[in-house]
Design an enzyme around this catalytic site. Structure first.
Site, PDB file in Angstrom:
ATOM      1  N   ASP A  37      -4.733  13.014  27.590  1.00 30.54           N
ATOM      2  CA  ASP A  37      -5.672  13.897  28.293  1.00 30.54           C
ATOM      3  C   ASP A  37      -6.704  13.120  29.112  1.00 30.54           C
ATOM      4  OD1 ASP A  37      -7.014  12.864  26.180  1.00 30.54           O
ATOM      5  OD2 ASP A  37      -7.857  14.770  25.489  1.00 30.54           O
ATOM      6  N   HIS A 242       3.050  -8.099  46.451  1.00 28.03           N
ATOM      7  CA  HIS A 242       2.317  -6.997  45.809  1.00 28.03           C
ATOM      8  C   HIS A 242       1.826  -7.401  44.416  1.00 28.03           C
ATOM      9  CE1 HIS A 242       4.471  -3.901  48.596  1.00 28.03           C
ATOM     10  NE2 HIS A 242       3.478  -4.525  49.186  1.00 28.03           N
ATOM     11  N   ASP A 259      -6.467  -9.730  48.571  1.00 32.44           N
ATOM     12  CA  ASP A 259      -6.277  -8.578  49.454  1.00 32.44           C
ATOM     13  C   ASP A 259      -6.983  -7.427  48.766  1.00 32.44           C
ATOM     14  OD1 ASP A 259      -5.424  -6.435  50.976  1.00 32.44           O
ATOM     15  OD2 ASP A 259      -3.328  -7.089  51.082  1.00 32.44           O
ATOM     16  N   ASP A 270      -9.120  -2.683  54.717  1.00 36.33           N
ATOM     17  CA  ASP A 270      -7.952  -3.403  54.183  1.00 36.33           C
ATOM     18  C   ASP A 270      -8.091  -4.848  54.653  1.00 36.33           C
ATOM     19  OD1 ASP A 270      -5.522  -4.217  53.245  1.00 36.33           O
ATOM     20  OD2 ASP A 270      -4.306  -2.974  54.579  1.00 36.33           O
ATOM     21  N   HIS A 349       6.934  -9.632  56.217  1.00 39.91           N
ATOM     22  CA  HIS A 349       6.378  -8.291  56.470  1.00 39.91           C
ATOM     23  C   HIS A 349       5.931  -8.190  57.919  1.00 39.91           C
ATOM     24  CE1 HIS A 349       2.227  -9.887  56.198  1.00 39.91           C
ATOM     25  NE2 HIS A 349       2.607 -10.554  55.113  1.00 39.91           N
ATOM     26  N   HIS A 353      -0.338  -2.218  60.449  1.00 37.05           N
ATOM     27  CA  HIS A 353      -0.072  -0.805  60.142  1.00 37.05           C
ATOM     28  C   HIS A 353      -1.321  -0.022  60.497  1.00 37.05           C
ATOM     29  CE1 HIS A 353      -2.514  -1.218  56.446  1.00 37.05           C
ATOM     30  NE2 HIS A 353      -1.870  -2.338  56.210  1.00 37.05           N
ATOM     31  N   HIS A 360      -2.304   2.862  54.319  1.00 42.13           N
ATOM     32  CA  HIS A 360      -1.184   2.881  55.265  1.00 42.13           C
ATOM     33  C   HIS A 360      -1.247   4.259  55.906  1.00 42.13           C
ATOM     34  CE1 HIS A 360       0.982  -0.396  52.691  1.00 42.13           C
ATOM     35  NE2 HIS A 360      -0.025  -0.856  53.391  1.00 42.13           N
ATOM     36  N   GLU A 383      -2.434  -8.688  60.173  1.00 42.38           N
ATOM     37  CA  GLU A 383      -2.318  -9.429  58.922  1.00 42.38           C
ATOM     38  C   GLU A 383      -1.095 -10.341  58.847  1.00 42.38           C
ATOM     39  OE1 GLU A 383      -1.220  -6.918  55.509  1.00 42.38           O
ATOM     40  OE2 GLU A 383      -1.548  -5.172  56.780  1.00 42.38           O
ATOM     41  N   TYR A 387       4.322 -17.615  53.450  1.00 39.06           N
ATOM     42  CA  TYR A 387       4.513 -17.663  51.995  1.00 39.06           C
ATOM     43  C   TYR A 387       5.599 -18.711  51.728  1.00 39.06           C
ATOM     44  CZ  TYR A 387       2.251 -13.256  52.981  1.00 39.06           C
ATOM     45  OH  TYR A 387       1.384 -12.307  53.477  1.00 39.06           O
ATOM     46  N   ARG A 404      -2.446 -15.177  53.631  1.00 37.50           N
ATOM     47  CA  ARG A 404      -2.491 -14.002  54.515  1.00 37.50           C
ATOM     48  C   ARG A 404      -3.937 -13.850  54.963  1.00 37.50           C
ATOM     49  NH1 ARG A 404      -0.028 -10.771  51.625  1.00 37.50           N
ATOM     50  NH2 ARG A 404      -1.615  -9.544  50.565  1.00 37.50           N
ATOM     51  N   GLU A 406      -6.141 -10.988  56.950  1.00 40.05           N
ATOM     52  CA  GLU A 406      -5.996  -9.594  57.383  1.00 40.05           C
ATOM     53  C   GLU A 406      -7.339  -9.023  57.817  1.00 40.05           C
ATOM     54  OE1 GLU A 406      -4.763  -6.858  54.268  1.00 40.05           O
ATOM     55  OE2 GLU A 406      -4.104  -5.412  55.782  1.00 40.05           O
TER      56      GLU A 406
HETATM   57  N1  GLY Z   1      -3.357  -3.913  51.156  1.00 38.50           N
HETATM   58  C1  GLY Z   1      -2.149  -3.350  51.595  1.00 38.50           C
HETATM   59  C2  GLY Z   1      -1.697  -3.917  52.855  1.00 38.50           C
HETATM   60  O1  GLY Z   1      -2.196  -4.944  53.284  1.00 38.50           O
HETATM   61  O2  GLY Z   1      -0.888  -3.356  53.535  1.00 38.50           O
HETATM   62 MN    MN Z   2      -2.651  -4.083  55.231  1.00 33.38          MN
HETATM   63 MN    MN Z   3      -4.110  -5.588  52.650  1.00 34.26          MN
END
Ligand code: GLY
Ligand code: MN
Ligand code: MN
Length: 437
Positions: A37, A242, A259, A270, A349, A353, A360, A383, A387, A404, A406
């Site tokens: 709950d 991730h 991130d 982000d 990647h 976005h 996103h 971003e 890697y 990365r 971003e």
């Molecule tokens: N933090 C998610 C992305 O960079 O897309």
């Molecule tokens: Mn992002």
């Molecule tokens: Mn991100």
């Protein structure tokens, strides 16, 4: 900053005009149970909030189109309930919700099954988010079938279905000045969280301590919540895109990829930054870092109105691929290596976005198979990353370097503005902040 309710009402008027005829039904998000709950903190549905600013669960927006004279904006929401308000907190109730949020009418949520079929009678079209939630599909079809059951009494059921989300996605893609202000605030508070952990980080600390400081800073600054689960990835964890375990110690000599960002009045930032745990980049780390940073600058330079969405990604790819050649991880010509996607083991990647109420964010990237052109008000991330996992073709000095960088940018009339510029990213800036704290 309070939500400007006139803005939300104007969005509903705009949507009614786009709809032209028929009825639009849009529910907010349900509450989500974490275990038994215990609930997750409540987060409204972004489409619903965009149109209403109404923050409570168990609420449904109904818009009836039909020109200025006949169009109606209706809210279904929870009734006042002293017992539940003692346990769970304040509810507006329909009467106050109608006045405060500017609806033509508001009714108890408990009456929706009774009232909706009547609202659908003799309407040519129903717009709702079909396919998004099977329970809602059943519910809306149930209301339509109730109308069909009254055919001998002269009622006609809607014959056309329209995807409500698609209509609202298009509205949400370019942000207005009010939204850009909120996103700037989300980015500023998130940049401050990044600065805060730069000052704090030392070898021997744990990823979890860095995560705790990020969350503290975001909440103390005024963000409602993190915009997504923070990635705090030391050393080799940075090569897991991730990674959210955030449970490993931070070692002297390793890089730390973070991130993380907050949500402010529903709007996400982000931001990713990568820096050395001990405050000084090694020569190898710096070499890779400068490539990613140069790729990011090149991509940001390509964010301008009229450029297709993919242009910044292409700009980043060229710099990253040349960098991989310089590092002797690839050999050949840049064009050919991009054509054959030889960079993919190191950069898997996309560069950007959309960003908005959802991290996103909604909005099509292509129209009829062609990349959409950027327009003022669109907000996107930039971003790029590299890697470098242990592999036969990677020198050991580069193993486990994951980087990365971003930022969040808004397209302007002439180019773009970096919303997250307050988070340090140049090597000397990072080293200075870490040294001086
Ligand atoms: N933090 C998610 C992305 O960079 O897309
Ligand atoms: Mn992002
Ligand atoms: Mn991100």
């Amino acid at each position: 900053m309070q939500p400007d309710l006139n803005i939300h009402r104007a969005r509903r008027v705009h949507l009614l005009q786009t709809l032209g005829e028929g009825v639009l039904i849009l529910a907010t998000a349900p509450e989500a149970i974490r275990n038994r709950d215990a609930h997750y903190p409540y987060r409204f549905d972004s489409h619903f909030y965009y149109l209403t600013a109404f923050p409570e669960p168990e609420a449904v927006l109904v818009l009836i189109a039909g020109g200025k004279a006949r169009s109606r904006q209706i809210l279904f929401c929870r009734e006042k309930n002293q017992e539940r308000e003692i346990w769970d907190g304040f509810r507006h109730g329909p009467k106050a919700a109608k006045e405060i949020f500017g609806f033509d009418a508001a009714y108890p949520y408990s009456e929706i099954d009774k009232r909706l079929p009547r609202l659908l009678e003799n309407q040519p079209r129903v717009a709702y988010a079909f396919g998004a939630d099977p329970a809602w599909d059943n519910r809306v079809m149930g209301w339509i079938n109730t109308v069909r059951g009254k055919v001998r009494a002269g009622a006609v059921a809607p014959a056309n279905l329209t995807d409500a989300h698609a209509l609202i996605d298009a509205m949400r893609l370019a942000k207005d000045a009010h939204e850009v202000d909120l996103m700037q605030r989300a980015a500023d508070l998130s940049a401050e969280a990044h600065r805060s952990v730069l000052r704090l980080c030392r070898p021997g600390m744990g990823e979890w301590e860095i995560e705790a400081e990020l969350l503290r800073s975001l909440r103390a600054g005024g963000c409602e919540a993190p915009a997504y689960t923070a990635i705090v990835a030391g050393g080799k964890n940075a090569c897991v895109l991730h990674y959210v375990g955030n449970g490993q110690p931070l070692r002297d000599g390793d890089l730390l990829l973070i991130d993380a960002a907050g949500e402010y009045h529903g709007y996400a930032a982000d931001i990713s930054r990568t820096f050395p745990v001990n405050g000084r980049f090694s020569a190898a780390q710096k070499d890779v870092y400068e490539i990613v940073l140069a790729a990011q600058y090149a991509a940001i330079e390509a964010v301008r109105p009229g450029n297709p969405f993919i242009t910044p990604h292409e700009a980043a790819l060229r710099v990253l691929t040349q960098g991989l050649i310089d590092l002797k991880l690839l050999s050949g010509e840049v064009d050919g290596l991009i054509e054959s996607e030889a960079y993919k083991p190191f950069f898997m990647h996309k560069t950007s976005h959309w960003l908005g109420l959802d991290v996103h964010d909604v909005g099509d990237y292509k129209i009829k198979g062609v990349w959409r052109d950027l327009q003022p008000g669109m907000v996107m991330t930039v971003e790029p990353g590299l890697y470098l996992r242990p592999a036969d073709n990677v020198p050991e000095t580069l193993w486990n370097i994951g980087i990365r960088i971003e930022d969040d940018v808004v397209v302007t009339e002439t180019g773009c503005r970096v919303l997250s510029a307050a988070a340090p990213k140049m090597v000397h800036e990072i080293e200075e902040v870490m040294r001086d704290s």
